[in-house]
Design a protein around this motif. Structure first.
Motif, PDB file in Angstrom:
ATOM      1  N   LEU A 134       0.837  -1.201   0.000  1.00 34.10           N
ATOM      2  CA  LEU A 134       0.000   0.000   0.000  1.00 34.10           C
ATOM      3  C   LEU A 134       0.871   1.250   0.000  1.00 34.10           C
ATOM      4  O   LEU A 134       1.767   1.375   0.830  1.00 34.10           O
ATOM      5  CB  LEU A 134      -0.890   0.026   1.233  1.00 34.10           C
ATOM      6  CG  LEU A 134      -2.063  -0.943   1.292  1.00 34.10           C
ATOM      7  CD1 LEU A 134      -2.801  -0.753   2.602  1.00 34.10           C
ATOM      8  CD2 LEU A 134      -2.998  -0.762   0.110  1.00 34.10           C
ATOM      9  N   PRO A 135       0.622   2.146  -0.919  1.00 35.85           N
ATOM     10  CA  PRO A 135       1.365   3.401  -0.923  1.00 35.85           C
ATOM     11  C   PRO A 135       0.801   4.337   0.147  1.00 35.85           C
ATOM     12  O   PRO A 135      -0.313   4.839   0.004  1.00 35.85           O
ATOM     13  CB  PRO A 135       1.120   3.960  -2.325  1.00 35.85           C
ATOM     14  CG  PRO A 135      -0.099   3.259  -2.836  1.00 35.85           C
ATOM     15  CD  PRO A 135      -0.390   2.077  -1.996  1.00 35.85           C
ATOM     16  N   VAL A 136       1.531   4.520   1.258  1.00 40.20           N
ATOM     17  CA  VAL A 136       1.099   5.458   2.298  1.00 40.20           C
ATOM     18  C   VAL A 136       2.252   6.417   2.560  1.00 40.20           C
ATOM     19  O   VAL A 136       3.387   6.149   2.176  1.00 40.20           O
ATOM     20  CB  VAL A 136       0.730   4.735   3.608  1.00 40.20           C
ATOM     21  CG1 VAL A 136      -0.511   3.912   3.455  1.00 40.20           C
ATOM     22  CG2 VAL A 136       1.876   3.867   4.091  1.00 40.20           C
ATOM     23  N   ASN A 137       1.950   7.516   3.245  1.00 40.87           N
ATOM     24  CA  ASN A 137       3.022   8.474   3.473  1.00 40.87           C
ATOM     25  C   ASN A 137       4.015   7.953   4.511  1.00 40.87           C
ATOM     26  O   ASN A 137       3.754   6.961   5.207  1.00 40.87           O
ATOM     27  CB  ASN A 137       2.471   9.858   3.823  1.00 40.87           C
ATOM     28  CG  ASN A 137       1.709   9.845   5.126  1.00 40.87           C
ATOM     29  OD1 ASN A 137       1.934   8.975   5.966  1.00 40.87           O
ATOM     30  ND2 ASN A 137       0.819  10.791   5.287  1.00 40.87           N
ATOM     31  N   GLU A 138       5.090   8.641   4.648  1.00 40.14           N
ATOM     32  CA  GLU A 138       6.189   8.168   5.466  1.00 40.14           C
ATOM     33  C   GLU A 138       5.797   7.984   6.925  1.00 40.14           C
ATOM     34  O   GLU A 138       6.146   6.986   7.560  1.00 40.14           O
ATOM     35  CB  GLU A 138       7.343   9.174   5.384  1.00 40.14           C
ATOM     36  CG  GLU A 138       8.577   8.635   4.709  1.00 40.14           C
ATOM     37  CD  GLU A 138       9.602   9.742   4.561  1.00 40.14           C
ATOM     38  OE1 GLU A 138      10.291   9.993   5.551  1.00 40.14           O
ATOM     39  OE2 GLU A 138       9.627  10.384   3.483  1.00 40.14           O
ATOM     40  N   SER A 191      -1.365   4.744  -6.722  1.00 40.25           N
ATOM     41  CA  SER A 191      -2.668   4.068  -6.799  1.00 40.25           C
ATOM     42  C   SER A 191      -2.458   2.556  -6.776  1.00 40.25           C
ATOM     43  O   SER A 191      -1.359   2.064  -6.992  1.00 40.25           O
ATOM     44  CB  SER A 191      -3.404   4.476  -8.079  1.00 40.25           C
ATOM     45  OG  SER A 191      -2.713   3.989  -9.200  1.00 40.25           O
ATOM     46  N   VAL A 192      -3.548   1.851  -6.444  1.00 36.29           N
ATOM     47  CA  VAL A 192      -3.492   0.393  -6.448  1.00 36.29           C
ATOM     48  C   VAL A 192      -4.539  -0.135  -7.416  1.00 36.29           C
ATOM     49  O   VAL A 192      -5.608   0.455  -7.569  1.00 36.29           O
ATOM     50  CB  VAL A 192      -3.734  -0.190  -5.038  1.00 36.29           C
ATOM     51  CG1 VAL A 192      -2.563   0.126  -4.123  1.00 36.29           C
ATOM     52  CG2 VAL A 192      -5.033   0.334  -4.458  1.00 36.29           C
ATOM     53  N   PRO A 193      -4.244  -1.242  -8.106  1.00 31.27           N
ATOM     54  CA  PRO A 193      -5.217  -1.782  -9.054  1.00 31.27           C
ATOM     55  C   PRO A 193      -6.372  -2.494  -8.329  1.00 31.27           C
ATOM     56  O   PRO A 193      -6.155  -3.151  -7.311  1.00 31.27           O
ATOM     57  CB  PRO A 193      -4.396  -2.790  -9.862  1.00 31.27           C
ATOM     58  CG  PRO A 193      -3.263  -3.170  -8.975  1.00 31.27           C
ATOM     59  CD  PRO A 193      -2.987  -2.008  -8.084  1.00 31.27           C
ATOM     60  N   ILE A 194      -7.566  -2.313  -8.822  1.00 29.54           N
ATOM     61  CA  ILE A 194      -8.741  -2.914  -8.189  1.00 29.54           C
ATOM     62  C   ILE A 194      -9.628  -3.582  -9.220  1.00 29.54           C
ATOM     63  O   ILE A 194      -9.542  -3.280 -10.417  1.00 29.54           O
ATOM     64  CB  ILE A 194      -9.570  -1.841  -7.443  1.00 29.54           C
ATOM     65  CG1 ILE A 194      -9.948  -0.705  -8.411  1.00 29.54           C
ATOM     66  CG2 ILE A 194      -8.803  -1.299  -6.245  1.00 29.54           C
ATOM     67  CD1 ILE A 194     -10.999   0.213  -7.884  1.00 29.54           C
ATOM     68  N   GLN A 195     -10.499  -4.508  -8.746  1.00 29.52           N
ATOM     69  CA  GLN A 195     -11.524  -5.094  -9.614  1.00 29.52           C
ATOM     70  C   GLN A 195     -12.883  -4.511  -9.224  1.00 29.52           C
ATOM     71  O   GLN A 195     -13.319  -4.688  -8.076  1.00 29.52           O
ATOM     72  CB  GLN A 195     -11.614  -6.615  -9.447  1.00 29.52           C
ATOM     73  CG  GLN A 195     -10.622  -7.396 -10.266  1.00 29.52           C
ATOM     74  CD  GLN A 195      -9.360  -7.627  -9.463  1.00 29.52           C
ATOM     75  OE1 GLN A 195      -9.433  -8.053  -8.321  1.00 29.52           O
ATOM     76  NE2 GLN A 195      -8.215  -7.316 -10.047  1.00 29.52           N
ATOM     77  N   VAL A 196     -13.499  -3.842 -10.165  1.00 30.98           N
ATOM     78  CA  VAL A 196     -14.802  -3.229  -9.870  1.00 30.98           C
ATOM     79  C   VAL A 196     -15.878  -4.299  -9.945  1.00 30.98           C
ATOM     80  O   VAL A 196     -15.959  -5.052 -10.911  1.00 30.98           O
ATOM     81  CB  VAL A 196     -15.095  -2.100 -10.872  1.00 30.98           C
ATOM     82  CG1 VAL A 196     -16.484  -1.544 -10.644  1.00 30.98           C
ATOM     83  CG2 VAL A 196     -14.043  -1.008 -10.748  1.00 30.98           C
ATOM     84  N   THR A 197     -16.692  -4.412  -8.891  1.00 29.71           N
ATOM     85  CA  THR A 197     -17.765  -5.405  -8.896  1.00 29.71           C
ATOM     86  C   THR A 197     -19.079  -4.792  -9.371  1.00 29.71           C
ATOM     87  O   THR A 197     -19.794  -5.369 -10.162  1.00 29.71           O
ATOM     88  CB  THR A 197     -17.983  -5.987  -7.485  1.00 29.71           C
ATOM     89  OG1 THR A 197     -16.853  -5.719  -6.701  1.00 29.71           O
ATOM     90  CG2 THR A 197     -18.263  -7.456  -7.534  1.00 29.71           C
ATOM     91  N   ARG A 228      -6.984   5.390  -5.346  1.00 24.89           N
ATOM     92  CA  ARG A 228      -5.979   6.132  -4.612  1.00 24.89           C
ATOM     93  C   ARG A 228      -6.600   6.535  -3.276  1.00 24.89           C
ATOM     94  O   ARG A 228      -7.690   7.089  -3.237  1.00 24.89           O
ATOM     95  CB  ARG A 228      -5.583   7.360  -5.407  1.00 24.89           C
ATOM     96  CG  ARG A 228      -4.114   7.756  -5.257  1.00 24.89           C
ATOM     97  CD  ARG A 228      -3.786   8.894  -6.219  1.00 24.89           C
ATOM     98  NE  ARG A 228      -4.653  10.041  -5.962  1.00 24.89           N
ATOM     99  CZ  ARG A 228      -4.471  10.897  -4.952  1.00 24.89           C
ATOM    100  NH1 ARG A 228      -3.483  10.746  -4.117  1.00 24.89           N
ATOM    101  NH2 ARG A 228      -5.291  11.913  -4.795  1.00 24.89           N
ATOM    102  N   PHE A 229      -5.891   6.179  -2.192  1.00 28.95           N
ATOM    103  CA  PHE A 229      -6.411   6.522  -0.870  1.00 28.95           C
ATOM    104  C   PHE A 229      -5.853   7.867  -0.450  1.00 28.95           C
ATOM    105  O   PHE A 229      -4.631   8.056  -0.448  1.00 28.95           O
ATOM    106  CB  PHE A 229      -6.011   5.451   0.152  1.00 28.95           C
ATOM    107  CG  PHE A 229      -6.506   4.072  -0.193  1.00 28.95           C
ATOM    108  CD1 PHE A 229      -7.779   3.904  -0.725  1.00 28.95           C
ATOM    109  CD2 PHE A 229      -5.714   2.955  -0.003  1.00 28.95           C
ATOM    110  CE1 PHE A 229      -8.249   2.640  -1.067  1.00 28.95           C
ATOM    111  CE2 PHE A 229      -6.177   1.690  -0.330  1.00 28.95           C
ATOM    112  CZ  PHE A 229      -7.440   1.529  -0.864  1.00 28.95           C
TER     113      PHE A 229
END
Lengths: 295, 372
Positions: free
Chosen positions: B265-269, B308-314, B352-353
């Motif tokens: 997960l890309p989060v800040n430091e 961002s992270v890849p997701i599957q849209v339901t 993107r969170f």
């Protein structure tokens, strides 16, 4: 727009009910009406009498006396059983095995057949072997239901109270159990006294079951037959001869079909009238009064 | 004036409570300030009503103290505390008129009639019950009845707090709104502490200045509606407040990265450091580390970007003013809110969170991180 097809076949569905009611109520009642306006002397000898039987019944001194006794009896037992029943219901345990135990104990008198009740009390009140009769005699209290009209009355009332108060108590108990806890909680917060809780929460919530209780007890007591018949036989003299017993003597004992039919109808109408007046009055009390002045 | 303090309060309906699960209220401390409009929010069975009944005196707590202005009132019955309580189902005295209903608490305190009447008329006026005063209370509609039961709390001059136990449950939706406004009005007009129990977050946030969220017999967060939304102090608050609730990810620190299962997960430091600390900490042994993000703060796009992270849209549900997008990430279902007019996305997309709105939860409680 209006394409309703008129179809009256639904009436057929009412037919079985109609037949049942006809056999159980309408036909027997009409037979009585038929007898009440005729003088039947034999299978082929009958005369139309009109209202003659009704008039003579209404003017009969013995019947009037029996009627007064009957009304007094009903009023007295209602005045005792209703408050007593409410009181018992109020102090009955609310939950747990005690509640079940008390319920069973209190229902027992209701399960005893009426003439057995009469027999039980007849023995109970005997001076030689009955617990109450003997006990009172030992205490030096004169007590004899076959000789003293007051004793006979007191015993019959006591017997009826013992036999039927449980019904009132059970009805009230069920009514009380159905009051949500929030009512009591709100009353505490409103600082209501115990009496106010009874007067403004419990009693109003009991109205419906009390209407049933009063109606049932009134109709029942107004038709009371087996118990006093077994206990006192209507005596001493005719001190405890109630309407149903007078009727039985007339219809079965003397075979006076016409007068007793007229008498039956009057009897029936009185019960109907009293019940109706009572019910309507109570129901009207719950409606809003038309506004005139006030706060 | 009354400041209601709960000190070390706990309650169990069992005679000899064995474990924590036997408690309807677990050890808690709380202060309700004089004149506040509070809501007690939580799911059914979380102990809200129990707590309310303890405050009003209908229940005596098994442990701890209830203080009114510093005075211990544990044993005082409700009639001796200056509070009123309105119940879920309207309690009215059937045989009395509306006037007599409102006058009832006053008459029980032997208030002289010449003082009863003006007070009743005043309260009836506020509650818009004046035209009904001569009607039998039995024949009123549910909302009128509930107004009458509220009115009985308002007529008493000595009432310093009114407790409401889900009072609008049986009221029609349109009338709910009106009654709630009325309550606010009354609160502003009289200087009365009001505590309002509900399981409806909208009801709580429209009525109260501050909301106490209850969960399993404890107040897990006490704050303004905004605080509850933006910084839920407990995962339950995050899940319970907002529609839909917060998304949670159980994370761990592995290979110098914050990992959600197999997904880095890309989060800040700052957040990365906090997660790393929690993972390596000796005190925290449960390994219960979660990141929470509200559906409002997940940005969805059809093309990837740096963090961002890849997701599957339901699925995407159009709810009028916004769309609700359901997606899968690492086999877990997430919800995201798309603003109106958002360009449609395909089956695979990128999420993107929003860093500022990612919250860290250790053992279900919020840990402030990344705001240095």
């Amino acid at each position: 727009m209006n394409n309703k097809v008129p179809n009256n076949r639904a009436w057929l569905l009412v037919l079985p009910m109609l037949v049942l009611v006809a056999f159980s109520a309408i036909i027997p009642l009409m037979t009585v009406v038929n007898y009440s306006v005729q003088d039947v002397l034999g299978p082929n000898a009958r005369f139309f009498t009109g209202t003659e039987w009704f008039q003579s019944m209404l003017n009969d001194d013995a019947l009037q006396a029996a009627f007064l006794r009957q009304i007094s009896f009903s009023l007295i037992i209602l005045a005792i059983q209703i408050p007593l029943g409410i009181g018992i219901a109020l102090i009955m345990p609310k939950r747990g095995w005690q509640a079940s135990a008390v319920l069973i104990l209190i229902t027992l008198p209701l399960l005893i057949p009426w003439n057995v009740v009469g027999s039980i009390w007849q023995i109970f009140t005997r001076g030689d072997i009955g617990l109450m009769g003997w006990g009172l005699r030992e205490l030096g209290i004169e007590y004899n239901i076959t000789r003293n009209a007051g004793d006979a009355w007191a015993t019959i009332i006591l017997m009826d109270v013992w036999h039927w108060t449980p019904l009132v108590a059970m009805l009230c108990y069920s009514g009380l159990r159905s009051i949500p806890e929030a009512y009591y909680q709100a009353a505490r917060i409103d600082r209501a006294s115990k009496w106010a809780v009874f007067r403004y929460i419990q009693l109003p919530k009991l109205t419906n079951v009390l209407v049933i209780a009063v109606l049932l007890r009134f109709m029942h007591s107004f038709m009371i037959y087996a118990e006093p018949f077994v206990l006192t036989g209507g005596g001493p003299g005719s001190a405890t001869t109630f309407l149903s017993q007078s009727l039985t003597t007339m219809a079965v004992g003397q075979q006076d079909l016409g007068p007793s039919a007229a008498f039956s109808l009057i009897y029936f109408l009185v019960i109907l009238l009293v019940s109706w007046v009572f019910y309507t009055t109570i129901m009207n009390m719950q409606k809003d009064k038309p506004p005139h002045g006030g706060a | 004036m009354a400041e209601i303090t709960l000190k070390g309060l706990a309650h169990s309906y069992e005679k000899t409570p064995k474990g924590a699960s036997d408690y309807a209220i677990r050890q808690m401390d709380h202060v309700w300030h004089q004149g506040g409009a509070y809501a007690l929010l939580g799911p059914s069975g979380c102990g809200k009503s129990t707590l309310l009944n303890i405050i009003s005196g209908l229940l005596e707590p098994s442990e701890g103290d209830v203080l009114f202005d510093g005075q211990r009132v544990n044993e005082l019955p409700p009639e001796e505390r200056n509070i009123a309580q309105v119940f879920q189902f309207p309690v009215i005295y059937d045989t009395m008129t509306v006037f007599d209903n409102l006058a009832f608490p006053l008459r029980n305190m032997s208030t002289p009639e010449y003082r009863v009447k003006p007070k009743v008329l005043e309260v009836a006026d506020i509650l818009e019950l004046t035209p009904l005063l001569n009607r039998k209370a039995k024949n009123l509609t549910a909302d009128e009845k509930q107004k009458v039961s509220m009115g009985r709390g308002l007529v008493r001059d000595d009432v310093t707090a009114i407790l409401f136990d889900e009072p609008l449950t049986v009221i029609d939706p349109q009338l709910k709104w009106k009654l709630r406004r009325k309550l606010k009005e009354i609160h502003e007009r009289f200087n009365i502490t009001m505590i309002y129990v509900t399981h409806d977050q909208l009801e709580a946030s429209t009525f109260a200045d501050k909301i106490a969220v209850m969960y399993e017999g404890q107040v897990v967060q006490f704050g303004t509606p905004r605080e509850l939304f933006e910084r839920p102090a407990h995962t339950f608050v995050g899940y319970f407040i907002g529609s839909p609730g917060m998304n949670f990810m159980a994370v761990e620190f592995r290979d110098n990265q914050v990992m959600f299962g197999s997904q880095p997960l890309p989060v800040n430091e700052a957040m990365e450091r906090a997660v790393a600390d929690a993972s390596n900490s000796v005190e925290i042994t449960s390994n219960n580390i979660k990141l929470g993000i509200r559906p409002e703060f997940i940005a969805i796009s059809s093309s990837p970007s740096a963090d961002s992270v890849p997701i599957q849209v339901t699925s995407v549900q159009d709810l009028g003013t916004y769309s609700l997008l359901t997606f899968k990430l690492n086999e877990q279902t997430f919800k995201a809110r798309l603003p109106e007019g958002h360009s449609p996305v395909g089956e695979t997309a990128f999420a993107r969170f929003d860093d500022a709105h990612v919250a860290l939860y250790i053992d279900e409680y919020l840990v402030e991180a990344g705001h240095e």
